[in-house]
Design a protein around this motif. Structure first.
Motif, short mmCIF file in Angstrom:
data_model
loop_
_atom_site.label_atom_id
_atom_site.label_comp_id
_atom_site.label_asym_id
_atom_site.label_seq_id
_atom_site.Cartn_x
_atom_site.Cartn_y
_atom_site.Cartn_z
N ARG A 1 -23.21 6.70 -26.31
CA ARG A 1 -21.46 7.47 -25.49
C ARG A 1 -20.72 6.48 -24.44
O ARG A 1 -19.81 5.84 -24.60
N PHE A 2 -21.88 6.37 -23.18
CA PHE A 2 -21.41 5.30 -22.68
C PHE A 2 -21.05 4.19 -22.72
O PHE A 2 -20.05 3.58 -22.63
N GLY A 3 -21.65 3.76 -23.86
CA GLY A 3 -21.68 2.55 -24.34
C GLY A 3 -20.65 2.06 -25.10
O GLY A 3 -19.53 1.01 -24.82
N ARG A 4 -19.93 2.89 -25.42
CA ARG A 4 -18.86 2.80 -27.11
C ARG A 4 -17.43 3.46 -25.61
O ARG A 4 -16.20 1.69 -26.36
N ARG B 1 -15.29 -0.41 -25.01
CA ARG B 1 -13.41 -0.30 -25.33
C ARG B 1 -12.79 -0.72 -24.25
O ARG B 1 -11.94 -0.76 -24.03
N THR B 2 -13.09 -0.22 -22.99
CA THR B 2 -12.76 -0.46 -21.87
C THR B 2 -12.26 -1.76 -21.15
O THR B 2 -11.57 -2.09 -21.15
N ARG B 3 -13.72 -2.38 -21.77
CA ARG B 3 -13.55 -4.09 -21.60
C ARG B 3 -12.75 -4.14 -22.49
O ARG B 3 -12.24 -5.52 -21.92
N LYS B 4 -12.61 -3.71 -24.16
CA LYS B 4 -11.99 -4.85 -24.48
C LYS B 4 -10.58 -4.77 -24.07
O LYS B 4 -9.38 -5.26 -24.41
N ARG B 5 -9.84 -3.30 -23.78
CA ARG B 5 -8.94 -2.94 -23.74
C ARG B 5 -8.48 -3.80 -22.27
O ARG B 5 -6.82 -4.69 -22.26
N ALA B 6 -9.17 -4.40 -21.21
CA ALA B 6 -9.23 -5.19 -20.44
C ALA B 6 -9.07 -6.58 -20.09
O ALA B 6 -8.61 -7.77 -19.16
N SER C 1 -26.69 -10.77 -22.73
CA SER C 1 -27.73 -9.69 -23.53
C SER C 1 -27.49 -7.94 -22.48
O SER C 1 -27.66 -6.97 -23.61
N HIS C 2 -27.91 -8.02 -21.76
CA HIS C 2 -28.15 -6.92 -21.28
C HIS C 2 -26.67 -6.00 -20.47
O HIS C 2 -26.74 -4.84 -21.92
N MET C 3 -25.48 -6.50 -21.21
CA MET C 3 -24.20 -6.14 -21.12
C MET C 3 -24.35 -5.08 -22.62
O MET C 3 -23.70 -4.36 -22.78
N SER C 4 -24.63 -6.34 -23.64
CA SER C 4 -24.41 -6.60 -24.75
C SER C 4 -25.49 -4.97 -25.70
O SER C 4 -24.98 -4.34 -26.30
N ASN C 5 -26.53 -4.45 -24.51
CA ASN C 5 -27.50 -3.42 -25.27
C ASN C 5 -26.56 -2.40 -24.04
O ASN C 5 -26.89 -0.64 -25.20
N LEU C 6 -26.25 -2.39 -22.96
CA LEU C 6 -25.43 -0.98 -22.90
C LEU C 6 -24.57 -0.69 -23.61
O LEU C 6 -24.60 0.32 -23.49
N GLU C 7 -23.56 -1.66 -23.79
CA GLU C 7 -22.56 -1.51 -24.69
C GLU C 7 -23.70 -0.47 -26.30
O GLU C 7 -22.69 0.49 -26.79
N LEU D 1 -19.31 -1.59 -11.32
CA LEU D 1 -18.93 -1.76 -12.78
C LEU D 1 -17.64 -0.90 -12.48
O LEU D 1 -16.17 -1.12 -13.14
N ASP D 2 -17.51 -0.13 -12.11
CA ASP D 2 -16.02 0.73 -11.95
C ASP D 2 -15.27 -0.49 -11.24
O ASP D 2 -13.89 0.15 -11.60
N GLU D 3 -15.28 -0.57 -10.28
CA GLU D 3 -14.51 -1.72 -9.17
C GLU D 3 -14.18 -3.04 -10.14
O GLU D 3 -12.74 -3.43 -9.93
N ALA D 4 -15.06 -3.46 -11.07
CA ALA D 4 -15.07 -4.78 -11.85
C ALA D 4 -13.72 -4.28 -12.93
O ALA D 4 -13.09 -5.31 -12.42
N LEU D 5 -14.03 -3.06 -12.95
CA LEU D 5 -12.76 -2.80 -14.05
C LEU D 5 -11.57 -2.29 -13.91
O LEU D 5 -10.27 -2.09 -15.05
N GLY D 6 -11.41 -2.00 -12.64
CA GLY D 6 -10.54 -1.23 -11.72
C GLY D 6 -10.52 0.29 -12.37
O GLY D 6 -9.76 0.63 -12.57
N THR D 7 -11.40 0.74 -12.31
CA THR D 7 -11.69 2.39 -13.20
C THR D 7 -11.45 3.39 -12.23
O THR D 7 -12.37 4.47 -12.40
N GLY D 8 -11.63 3.26 -11.21
CA GLY D 8 -11.91 4.10 -9.56
C GLY D 8 -13.00 4.33 -9.76
O GLY D 8 -14.27 3.59 -9.59
#
Length: 212
Positions: free
Chosen positions: A9-12, A16-21, A37-43, A57-64
């Motif tokens: 659920r976290f990965g999905r 979704r948030t990464r692609k939207r950004a 590869s690490h990011m892929s495994n997380l998603e 991660l929140d800082e990079a995506l601007g998600t608070g």
């Protein structure tokens, strides 16, 4: 408890948030100091996120604090707040003076040494949970080793050198790591002999932080 469902659920949500950004896995990984590869495994939910990865991660995506809150909601097993407070205080301090009688401090541990300590201390953890904690600890240790601050003064009881956490090979690697840090003056190391009166009068674990 961390479950495969929580990681998926976290990965999905991350994907979704990464692609939207409009950010690629490679670019996001570069911003976080993680491989593609690490990011892929997380998603894909094949790995659980290290707690130290969540704030950047929140800082990079601007998600608070969205992903920090999401992981807490999904697992319900976030570390006690005071552990994160100590870790942040150490990283933000100008100097750290520490005495240890049982094991080398977490921010100066190698991977195998850390894994053995976590497994011995919490045998009920799943393999994934152990690896997640090891990964988090290693991220802190690598940042500490590469940084110029805080200044580190470490006093250890000689008995630490006799303990074989994770076996002789893991212990040797840990001692070599500390030796290298001392040789390049990243850490000032002192060893209290077993027959020293001070070794019995010191507290078993004492840390002092000099905050800027």
């Amino acid at each position: 408890m961390t479950t495969p469902q929580a990681a998926m659920r976290f990965g999905r949500e991350l994907a979704r948030t990464r692609k939207r950004a409009g950010i690629t896995q490679e670019k996001l990984g570069g911003m976080l100091g993680a491989s593609t590869s690490h990011m892929s495994n997380l998603e894909r939910g094949h790995r659980s996120p290290a707690l130290t990865l969540l704030p950047p991660l929140d800082e990079a995506l601007g998600t608070g604090t969205r992903f920090q809150d999401l992981w807490d909601d999904l697992t319900g097993t976030g570390r006690p707040a005071w552990l994160d407070e100590i870790a942040n205080a150490i990283q933000g301090a100008s100097a750290v003076y520490e005495y240890q009688a049982l094991a080398f401090p977490a921010h100066l541990q190698t991977e195998a040494y850390s894994r053995a300590l976590i497994r011995y201390a919490a045998p009920w953890l799943s393999t994934d949970e152990v690896e997640s904690r090891v990964e988090e600890r290693m991220a802190r240790a690598e940042r500490m080793a590469d940084a110029e601050t805080p200044k580190l003064w470490l006093v250890v009881d000689e008995s630490i050198l006799l303990r074989r956490y994770g076996g002789a090979e893991a212990t040797q690697a840990q001692l070599e790591h500390i030796t290298k840090l001392a040789e390049r003056e990243r850490v000032n190391l002192q060893v209290v002999p077993l027959d020293s009166p001070k070794s019995s009068s010191q507290k078993p674990c004492e840390t002092t932080l000099n905050l800027p």
